[in-house]
Design a protein around this motif. Structure first.
Motif, short mmCIF file in Angstrom:
data_model
loop_
_atom_site.label_atom_id
_atom_site.label_comp_id
_atom_site.label_asym_id
_atom_site.label_seq_id
_atom_site.Cartn_x
_atom_site.Cartn_y
_atom_site.Cartn_z
N GLU A 150 1.37 -0.55 0.00
CA GLU A 150 0.00 0.00 0.00
C GLU A 150 0.63 0.25 0.00
OE1 GLU A 150 0.13 0.71 0.07
OE2 GLU A 150 0.59 1.12 -1.70
N ALA A 165 -2.50 4.61 3.41
CA ALA A 165 -3.73 4.66 2.63
C ALA A 165 -4.55 5.90 2.98
CB ALA A 165 -4.55 3.39 2.89
N ASN A 166 -4.63 6.23 4.28
CA ASN A 166 -5.37 7.42 4.68
C ASN A 166 -4.73 8.68 4.13
OD1 ASN A 166 -7.26 5.98 6.13
ND2 ASN A 166 -6.14 6.12 8.06
N ARG A 175 -2.89 8.92 1.47
CA ARG A 175 -3.10 8.97 0.02
C ARG A 175 -4.49 9.49 -0.31
NH1 ARG A 175 -1.38 4.78 -4.57
NH2 ARG A 175 0.51 5.89 -4.08
N ARG A 176 -5.51 9.04 0.43
CA ARG A 176 -6.87 9.52 0.17
C ARG A 176 -6.97 11.03 0.37
NH1 ARG A 176 -8.56 4.48 2.39
NH2 ARG A 176 -8.60 5.35 4.48
N LYS A 202 0.56 0.67 6.73
CA LYS A 202 -0.22 0.61 5.49
C LYS A 202 -1.52 1.40 5.61
CE LYS A 202 1.57 -3.93 4.11
NZ LYS A 202 1.24 -5.37 3.96
N LEU A 260 -5.70 -1.49 -5.06
CA LEU A 260 -5.29 -0.89 -3.80
C LEU A 260 -3.79 -0.78 -3.65
CD1 LEU A 260 -7.75 -2.77 -1.40
CD2 LEU A 260 -8.10 -0.59 -2.59
N ALA A 261 -3.08 -1.79 -4.11
CA ALA A 261 -1.63 -1.79 -3.87
C ALA A 261 -0.96 -2.85 -4.73
CB ALA A 261 -1.34 -2.07 -2.40
#
Length: 259
Positions: A4, A156-157, A159-160, A152, A91-92
């Motif tokens: 991720e 991810a947070n 990136r959002r 990860k 996702l990754a």
């Protein structure tokens, strides 16, 4: 097919993969195997059942109640999930040295994503009971695994949040620069991204439409930042690509040996 409390290892997180030198075996220092001490890594490699996966073969299926983890020795895998509208989200991307499926092994919940081979993969299937025994024997490995899950999620947070305010061209440049650093191999003065990605997959990674990604790729080619071929992207100007992505410049160090 289809990107991720962990100090000092969090210097080698997903977004910094290219800055981490490989181990002698070729596993990046950012990966699960790369973060383990030599004796712990040797023990980890002794458990599980060795498997070979062919391109497009599924390693883990979303929704399953299985609890095994897959330890990647070589090759690449994509992590995808189904959206409510029926589309698939990429996702990754995971590579040799990474562990996948660890969340279901830790919380006994259904699989949240599907993991699919992107080319030939060599891996170990480690059953839940064997993993638990290993983690009880090596508490530092348990801390490392938990830390990687947290990392990860944070990545991810972030990136959002970042992608919400970036145009598609900048998002695409960011994805490609990260992939070049984490999975690129140097050919003369260029970086060939070692994972074949289609335009629909790039659209999924950037949260945009295929048409918009096609336009952004054309602009990046016109600016001589990269070239594209059939499922092949070569980065010609990494500093320029990172500037387009709004990222600081970073020198390339080969993250791992080619498989």
């Amino acid at each position: 097919m289809t990107l991720e409390g962990v100090a000092p290892n969090d210097q080698c997180g997903p977004e910094r993969a290219g800055s981490c030198p490989p181990l002698p075996d070729g596993w990046p220092m950012r990966s699960f195997l790369g973060r383990l001490k030599d004796r712990v890594r040797a023990d980890m490699l002794q458990i599980g059942t060795r498997r070979h996966f062919s391109p497009e073969e599924i390693l883990i299926q979303e929704g399953d109640r299985s609890q095994y983890v897959v330890l990647l020795h070589s090759g690449f895998a994509k992590v995808t999930a189904q959206l409510e509208n029926g589309r698939e989200a990429l996702l990754a991307i995971r590579a040799g040295g990474d562990i996948v499926g660890e969340m279901a092994a830790l919380d006994d919940a259904p699989r949240s994503a599907t993991v699919t081979a992107c080319g030939e993969i060599s891996a170990s299937i480690v059953e839940y009971e064997d993993l638990q025994l290993f983690l009880h024997r090596h508490s530092d490995a348990a801390i490392t695994l938990t830390g990687m899950v947290v990392e990860k999620l944070r990545w991810a947070n972030r990136r959002r949040v970042e992608y919400g305010g970036l145009p598609v061209k900048a998002r695409l440049a960011r994805v490609l620069s990260e992939l070049a650093l984490s999975h690129g191999h140097q050919v003369r003065r260029s970086l060939v991204i070692g994972v074949a990605l289609s335009q629909p997959e790039l659209a999924a990674l950037t949260g945009s439409s295929e048409v918009t990604v096609h336009k952004a790729l054309r602009e990046l080619r016109q600016e001589r930042l990269l070239t594209t071929g059939y499922r092949r992207i070569t980065v010609l100007d990494l500093p320029g690509l990172r500037r387009t992505a709004g990222l600081p410049d970073r020198p390339f160090r080969h993250p791992q040996k080619p498989y």
